[in-house]
Design a protein around this motif. Sequence first.
Motif, PDB file in Angstrom:
ATOM      1  N   SER B   6       0.815  -1.121  -0.041  1.00 18.64           N
ATOM      2  CA  SER B   6       0.178  -0.046  -0.090  1.00 18.64           C
ATOM      3  C   SER B   6       0.894   1.204  -0.054  1.00 18.64           C
ATOM      4  N   SER B   9       0.248   4.945  -2.071  1.00 27.88           N
ATOM      5  CA  SER B   9      -1.110   4.503  -2.637  1.00 27.88           C
ATOM      6  C   SER B   9      -2.577   5.349  -2.019  1.00 27.88           C
ATOM      7  N   LEU B  10      -3.438   5.489  -2.551  1.00 26.80           N
ATOM      8  CA  LEU B  10      -4.627   6.104  -2.072  1.00 26.80           C
ATOM      9  C   LEU B  10      -5.097   5.415  -0.706  1.00 26.80           C
ATOM     10  N   ARG B  11      -4.956   4.012  -0.816  1.00 28.68           N
ATOM     11  CA  ARG B  11      -5.465   3.259   0.325  1.00 28.68           C
ATOM     12  C   ARG B  11      -4.297   3.346   1.442  1.00 28.68           C
ATOM     13  N   CYS B  30      -9.478   0.404  -1.079  1.00 31.52           N
ATOM     14  CA  CYS B  30      -9.979   0.802  -2.707  1.00 31.52           C
ATOM     15  C   CYS B  30     -10.042  -0.578  -2.993  1.00 31.52           C
ATOM     16  N   GLY B  31     -11.032  -0.816  -3.896  1.00 32.50           N
ATOM     17  CA  GLY B  31     -11.122  -2.168  -4.540  1.00 32.50           C
ATOM     18  C   GLY B  31     -12.679  -2.028  -5.485  1.00 32.50           C
ATOM     19  N   TRP B  32     -13.022  -3.394  -5.637  1.00 32.61           N
ATOM     20  CA  TRP B  32     -14.094  -3.791  -6.620  1.00 32.61           C
ATOM     21  C   TRP B  32     -15.111  -4.137  -5.508  1.00 32.61           C
ATOM     22  N   PHE B  47      -6.538  -7.558  -4.988  1.00 31.38           N
ATOM     23  CA  PHE B  47      -6.101  -8.766  -5.375  1.00 31.38           C
ATOM     24  C   PHE B  47      -5.884  -9.717  -3.987  1.00 31.38           C
ATOM     25  N   GLU B  74     -18.885  -4.993  -9.227  1.00 33.58           N
ATOM     26  CA  GLU B  74     -17.600  -4.857  -9.757  1.00 33.58           C
ATOM     27  C   GLU B  74     -17.348  -3.292 -10.125  1.00 33.58           C
ATOM     28  N   SER B  75     -18.187  -2.534  -9.305  1.00 34.54           N
ATOM     29  CA  SER B  75     -17.701  -1.139  -9.460  1.00 34.54           C
ATOM     30  C   SER B  75     -16.484  -0.806  -8.643  1.00 34.54           C
ATOM     31  N   VAL B  76     -15.977   0.288  -8.823  1.00 34.47           N
ATOM     32  CA  VAL B  76     -14.593   0.426  -8.356  1.00 34.47           C
ATOM     33  C   VAL B  76     -14.742   1.790  -7.323  1.00 34.47           C
ATOM     34  N   VAL B 108     -16.560   7.120  -5.431  1.00 34.97           N
ATOM     35  CA  VAL B 108     -17.001   5.902  -6.404  1.00 34.97           C
ATOM     36  C   VAL B 108     -15.966   6.523  -7.777  1.00 34.97           C
ATOM     37  N   PHE B 109     -15.102   5.389  -8.225  1.00 36.64           N
ATOM     38  CA  PHE B 109     -14.479   5.853  -9.060  1.00 36.64           C
ATOM     39  C   PHE B 109     -14.706   5.371 -10.693  1.00 36.64           C
ATOM     40  N   ASN B 110     -15.511   4.372 -10.518  1.00 38.69           N
ATOM     41  CA  ASN B 110     -16.082   3.833 -11.697  1.00 38.69           C
ATOM     42  C   ASN B 110     -17.394   2.870 -11.421  1.00 38.69           C
TER      43      ASN B 110
END
Lengths: 608, 608
Positions: B6, B9-11, B30-32, B47, B74-76, B108-110
């Motif tokens: 990490s 990282s942003l996390r 951060c993640g999905w 991961f 599966e949004s990030v 919400v990134f994506n």
Amino acid sequence: MVSGPSSLSLRTHTCGELNVDHVGKWVTLCGWVQYLRQDLFVILRDFSGLTQILVPQEESASKVKADLCDLTVESVIMVTGTVRKRPAGQENKMPTGEIEVLAENVEVFNVSKKLPFEIKEFVKKSESLRMQYRYLDLRSSRMQKNLRLRSQLVMKMREFLCNEHGFVDVETPTLFKRTPGGAKEFVVPSREPGLFYSLPQSPQQFKQLLMVAGVDRYFQIARCYRDEGSKPDRQPEFTQVDIEMSFVDQEGIRTLVESMLQHSWPAEKGSIQVPFQTMTYEEAMRDYGVDKPDTRFNMKLTDISDIFSSTQVEFLRSALDQPEGSIQAILVPCGAVRRKPSHEVHSLLTDRTGICIFLYVSMSKLFPSFVFDDRSFSLEETQPGDLLLIAAGTLHSRPLLGSLRLQCAELLESHGRPVRDPLAFHFLWVVDFPLFLPKEDEPQELESAHHPFTAPLPEDTALLFTEPHKVRGQHYDLVLNGCEIGGGSIRIHRASEQLYVLKNILKEDPSQLTHLLEALDFGAPPHGGIALGLDRLVSIIVGAASIRDVIAFPKSFRGHDLMSRAPDTVSDKDLTPYHIYVKWPTKQGGEEKRVSCSPSKMHIPSCK
Amino acid sequence: MVSGPSSLSLRTHTCGELNVDHVGKWVTLCGWVQYLRQDLFVILRDFSGLTQILVPQEESASKVKADLCDLTVESVIMVTGTVRKRPAGQENKMPTGEIEVLAENVEVFNVSKKLPFEIKEFVKKSESLRMQYRYLDLRSSRMQKNLRLRSQLVMKMREFLCNEHGFVDVETPTLFKRTPGGAKEFVVPSREPGLFYSLPQSPQQFKQLLMVAGVDRYFQIARCYRDEGSKPDRQPEFTQVDIEMSFVDQEGIRTLVESMLQHSWPAEKGSIQVPFQTMTYEEAMRDYGVDKPDTRFNMKLTDISDIFSSTQVEFLRSALDQPEGSIQAILVPCGAVRRKPSHEVHSLLTDRTGICIFLYVSMSKLFPSFVFDDRSFSLEETQPGDLLLIAAGTLHSRPLLGSLRLQCAELLESHGRPVRDPLAFHFLWVVDFPLFLPKEDEPQELESAHHPFTAPLPEDTALLFTEPHKVRGQHYDLVLNGCEIGGGSIRIHRASEQLYVLKNILKEDPSQLTHLLEALDFGAPPHGGIALGLDRLVSIIVGAASIRDVIAFPKSFRGHDLMSRAPDTVSDKDLTPYHIYVKWPTKQGGEEKRVSCSPSKMHIPSCK
């Protein structure tokens, strides 16, 4: 298991490691005959150094003596014997200079024929001869050092990335699909008629897809390909340190690269300080006339337009009256390298863009009035013999002066006046590049300054839709001693933004990038990365004149392997499975001219 | 600088690392979105694992709640909040199963669109769908593990070679010259009409030249290319661990490889014992009918010719009467997988080489007399239900039985009878290969069993000039669980011997190898090396069915990248600089047939 460079080997020691501590030891050495001296000594060499082998002179050792004395230079042997202290007065300063090995057994592996050139640094040989017998050229201690330093550097980068920061080394394909507009990509015919792979210029798409895949941190020492025809000091295949991270910002990537270089920097080259200097693109162009400034020396560009704001000198007036008109200058200390300084303007040249450049050589601390409208000169204080290069024209005069600045440095150094410290390493980040630039041939259209995947600066994002030419990108270049050694960016991670850039701004067909656009739609994290040019980086570290000196088997500047003679003809039969045939040129244009290897240079008027 | 996954990282933490020790900590993840549960929980994945995010229910956090509950799978996102212990009874056995994170901030990134398939191991998807959306397929924990294990394994190999044994990592060119007879080499057109580079199948020539260059110890994780058209589980580009050493013998290379594998072996896969078992080629063929025996199980071939020395059974008699005639057998314990054993010979098949194979199913500890001329059978003691496969013919029956042996093992395992331990790793060296073999189409001529640079065994060198077909080579293959994962040899290091082999034995034109022959004349050390197939090795370690499961972006079995659709068409304009054009097939033979991916198998007669 024993470790070290002689593990599992026929030898017990290398030729560079024996010293007085080994006296009395029974050792076996393997290596090449560097030279023979009067049937008394054989100097044996391996990658690590030299050891003096003493030829036994007793009758009982006549076989060993004969074997040794029959050798030719560069023959390969194995010698077994006892380490002895050299007789007083025969020592030298070499690492093994206090000992010698009395040969008691010799095995001759190979007797060398006469070489096409000697393996000695000071023996000059042509580049093409070196390339033809590259395996001999690589025996030089300089090339051995270069290859070993490169290997060590990469190893330390890997340790840093993989062991300390959780990066995953992922190999990406080199048989890929042609990039839209990828004019510099080699094609590789497949067995399906009309279908070709392409050798990619970088793993750009794959590294981004790995982020979408959740790999989180990727790196690869990646082989890349670029077909640029004949360009000086470029190679058709080259290596980049390729890095990509998710959930990171510009600052994160830059800090990572700084720490990685600090971690892997060869101890013998001193240490490097972090953080590196940072400069915006605008500052770089303003002060150095180039986006990769060599910050090892000063001689910055200065805008002296205001000095001439009311000038009536014709060419200055017309320069200033045009849009973006300016008068720029660089001061070259002691720049009058010839012995005849004078007060006059020596040269006035107008290049094709209409920029006037003239030189002025100072004899005093002030400039004479006839050029400067009676105003005293406040740019920098000049000394007698200083050279002032002045360019009057549009802002395009900056790159011209930027280039003259570098050529002046070279010229001065070639006259024995040091300008740049050859042992210094000046790293510099250049940031805030424009995201788009006008196309050279169609200036009303835009193209990516770097690549279409670079994200805009957050504060400039709104301009994408209104004034895209004003948008700055989240791009960063790493410059070392005036060479661009790396570049990267934070990428666009939203499909809609990427599509807008491709379709509306760049007017490109997005269907070729469907897979990437789709990927961004299925949960792409914010991500960014960088690629460092490994060949260039290593060449600067070792002070090599060319990247060919840090590549084991480079191609010539025409892309030829002079050793094996590649590329070569291929029979029609061998081409058949690939459904291609050769289109022989109809006009035989005679022999192609050999183009000079040195970069083209603008002529610099000399000071008579 | 902080290290770990990490860093920069942003996390603050990964999704897999939080536990009760972190309770009360303010963290950013951060993640999905793995899944959402009843507006109460969001399971976040990266991961490293999963963390349960608690959706705040208070009015004051309505924005955070809305953001989280609007998400798709599966949004990030990035979530910040406090680690809490889960209420009693809600814990589970997952690494993060005792804690949860109360979300206080969400970015919400994506937002992900609906995926073409779910990222869950148990959801079956077709291989082609996996390949088309490879970046989604790689999100599975299995693929993440495979890629990370591969990266770690290679890193440890590098540490072993580079840091512990003085190897130099040297990159060799992939744009090279076509090897004489290199029918499987991709061609790469150059900008000079009729001249082509070739993508090499291995760095063989370069690694030898590096030894002549005095590099002493070379390694490279080398990208190699082989155009085999459509072959199951082969890739047009693949990776080998390429090693070469000077002043070394067979024993040295083998010990190096054993120690390297031991050093780099993944801890979670147990440890491996060295030295590995060694077997001659002759023994391997005799006992297993193959040069890469799977030694995880017995069922060896046994020559039972002497039992039948005076047989009058017609087909046995004629088999034994021919040159190299023999009767070979393998005993398959409990091999009668169907429920109706009998005393009779069940099947008698004759393959195209005239070898008869018949099966026998045992009901007692002895064989009945009518087949065996009244002699009791001493091969192995049989048990009721055992299957005996007997082949009568020439020595060519050995490979046939060797293949049947493997197929019997598969068949038994598919019926739930364990034959091979899926967690076992059986390494084996196979040595003393013949240096030359008769050419398949012209048996009176010889070709290299491996490659023309392999040195003969010292004791066989004299045979080169008299009976070359009897010469054994200093070649060694490394076999793991019945797969060849590596091969290497001590090389010829004298030009005269190399020339003799090329010209007099192999009848090849040595002019294509002038550079190598010259190099041997200018002081070549004795040297040898090995190449390990990395893709195959990793696939066996992780237990993958295909090497495609350990390659990030593999090609389909037809050589296609189903994600980007490579290979692809290239415009005539883009081919012009390369002086080639496409030869379209004149007859349109209709659509090519899709060939099955599974290796072709000999039909095994079933026991009815």
